[in-house]
Design an enzyme around this catalytic site. Sequence first.
Site, PDB file in Angstrom:
ATOM      1  N   ASP A   1       0.636  -1.499   0.154  1.00 24.37           N
ATOM      2  CA  ASP A   1      -0.019   0.128   0.272  1.00 24.37           C
ATOM      3  C   ASP A   1       1.076   0.885   0.392  1.00 24.37           C
ATOM      4  O   ASP A   1       1.639   0.692   0.117  1.00 24.37           O
ATOM      5  CB  ASP A   1      -1.005  -0.374   0.954  1.00 24.37           C
ATOM      6  CG  ASP A   1      -2.521   0.582   1.059  1.00 24.37           C
ATOM      7  OD1 ASP A   1      -3.283   0.402   1.455  1.00 24.37           O
ATOM      8  OD2 ASP A   1      -1.949   1.799   0.064  1.00 24.37           O
TER       9      ASP A   1
HETATM   10  C1  GLC Z   1      -4.325   4.446  -0.409  1.00 25.11           C
HETATM   11  C2  GLC Z   1      -5.239   3.280   0.108  1.00 25.11           C
HETATM   12  C3  GLC Z   1      -5.312   1.746  -0.880  1.00 25.11           C
HETATM   13  C4  GLC Z   1      -5.257   2.897  -2.326  1.00 25.11           C
HETATM   14  C5  GLC Z   1      -3.700   3.486  -2.175  1.00 25.11           C
HETATM   15  C6  GLC Z   1      -3.013   4.078  -3.738  1.00 25.11           C
HETATM   16  O1  GLC Z   1      -3.314   4.469   0.925  1.00 25.11           O
HETATM   17  O2  GLC Z   1      -4.963   2.197   1.329  1.00 25.11           O
HETATM   18  O3  GLC Z   1      -6.563   1.818  -0.425  1.00 25.11           O
HETATM   19  O4  GLC Z   1      -5.475   1.425  -3.600  1.00 25.11           O
HETATM   20  O5  GLC Z   1      -3.711   4.185  -1.458  1.00 25.11           O
HETATM   21  O6  GLC Z   1      -3.889   5.169  -3.876  1.00 25.11           O
END
Ligand code: GLC
Length: 753
Positions: free
Chosen positions: A282
């Site tokens: 993430d």
């Molecule tokens: C965010 C979220 C995740 C998302 C990623 C890209 O912090 O936790 O669900 O896909 O970053 O934006």
Amino acid sequence: MRPQLADPKIERRIDELLRQMTLAEKIGQLVQYSATEERSAKTSAVNTAALNVNPPAPGGVDSFKLAEAGELGSMLNTVGQEITNHFQHAAVDHTRLHIPLLFGADVIHGFRTIFPVPLGTASSWDPELISALAHMAASEARTAGVNWFYSPMVDVARDPRWGRCTEGAGEDPYLGAAIARAYIRGYQGEDLSAAGSVAASVKHFAAYGAAEAGRDYNTTDMSEIRLRQVYLPPYRAAVEAGAATVMSAFNSLNGIPATANPFLLQTILRSEWGFNGPVVSDYTAVMELVRHGIALNGATAAAKAVTAGVDIDMMSHLYDAELPALVKSGRVPVGTIDEAVRRVLRLKFALGLFTQPFTQGSEVTNAVASHRPLARRAAEESFVLLKNGDAGESPLLPLPKNKKIALIGPLADNANDMVGAWSGANNFGDVVTLRSALMEHAQQNGTTLLYAKGSEISGDSEAGFAEAVSAARAADIAVLALGESSDMSGEAASRAHLDLPGNQQKLLESIAAIGKPVVLLVFSGRPLVLDWEASHVAAIMEVWFPGVETGPAIVETLFGDVSPSGKLTMSFPRAVGQEPLYYSQFPTGRPEQFPDPAHPGFVETKYVSKYLDVPNDALFPFGYGLSYTTFTYSNIKVSATTVSVAMLRRNQKAQPVNASATVTNTGHRRATEVVQCYVRILGASVEQPVRNLKGFMRVTLDPGEAKSIQIPLGFEELSFYGRENRPVVEPADYTVWIGGSSTAQQSAHFKMQ
Ligand code: GLC
């Protein structure tokens, strides 16, 4: 399509590429950034200012330069044909090995034709609908160069204080697994290289929804049995359905952050489930291992993450900065890098990017007219009718067409909040609001429509109250559009209170005091506490955030062109103090009441598991939702009174029990019911919940029509996780309920022996 099923020809091409790649090029495939670049004369002729490219922060990264050097593998939320082709040309035309980029984006409930937030579409209990919606989003996004979704989010969530419950399917693993499979089918289809397919990324692995106190990013801690029985099934279902990628979660699980957790990423994901697609972290989760306190510096964070099984570093700037030295020092074996690169390249081949890296054709930039009917159907099927008239009174809904209606509330004429969290381009102009749809309906049907905003979503101003009360007094019926703003749920949007925000309840009280019939439409991304509303308002419908077709879908439902069929997938509490609250509770040794064997005829209700101030049960339970007709259940049966444990252990594919029931439409209009089947296991070696969902189906019946439904029960449905943390069946007594919610009372029984 399972890209993980290695194609020998592709594997040979990957071997050849790996042989040629430098270490920098290999590591580049594991690096992901959004679009940043120096705006300078030497940048390509394309006007990057028009491409919404952010200049790199001081000392930041110029992702365009990395792409040109073959040291970038994928991009985050870089959307649009022009900009993706701009970066793709850099990666494909200017580099030694011409390896194309992946373009990932957060598309979780529509790309440009935005449909209800996932907790809303989950309330349809309609996997086929969800697959169709997912395919629609994929088709739209591919025209904009996006070939990878950071979706589906399948985190089981049992605490609505956690704002991200809006992104998932709610509290139940069985329903969550069915919906996870539906998303994968819809996103990926049978061929990842097809124009209407994108790679999915099942997230957030794992158990992110169990954040303590419902506070986002907070720690999670549970037994392995709880992890395997409750939280893992939807991820596993997505992987078994062929999910192309997995995203590791922010949270720590049992003391080990998920992004550096070999038990999750190696033992479960790869060894047990056989997943061999790429794992992406993430956003900056690799760097966050330092904040978690399990790495003293970026190098250790990078080493722990890549060794645990995180292949792609999203935006931490650590894999590119630290892996070269870690590999050269031998702290990270080059084989680890090679395997990660192999998984990334395998996906790029499966997406067809080596043959067609660029996006052509017309780009979808706004909601597509021909896609609106499906978005509207999704909204209609997502609505959950929680109350329709007080006991003994005739239902208030559907509304008659020739009445004077006062539409009141801050969500009534509000486009921006109708698209919910993660709504992409925020094309608010695409939204048909409730007020505009009601105005059109009024003109066509002789209804008189009055309107007053009444209040803001937040704050305590009562400046609009008088106008609202006046409108309600002048009308026959008041329709209140109240609830949350879309930014009150989603990421980093936990709430410690679950009431209507601001002074909306006070507005509602002032309208209810007039004595006219009131319909309350609740716009929210999560279950709210509606305790006062439930005892003072005649009709209540949860509409979530319905998307671009908000207005038409609600109007069709309010006036009966469509009957609500949605069923809750998260329990609505009576008080936030009940959280976490979910239907499949454990019985405890002191259930809410029990006969005391020492005193025949006496029922214990004092020394029991309860609150002094609130009943234990939900105000509106999991699986609950009303219709404009009524359904009755009869003839609940099971096809066997005993099942052989030995047989089922030997043959886990067998389905020895058929649960059946007759469902009858006892009302006056055609409508759809979600029939649900729950199972309880008594007498096992491990305590089991009072009931668990083990089957469901949507049934549409005409007035008076009856239908016999069958729900097969096999090892998958009748097993549980035993002390060895694996699924087992044991001699035990089974109860099977079939009904229209998790409080179904009619049951049948059989023994496993
Ligand atoms: C965010 C979220 C995740 C998302 C990623 C890209 O912090 O936790 O669900 O896909 O970053 O934006």
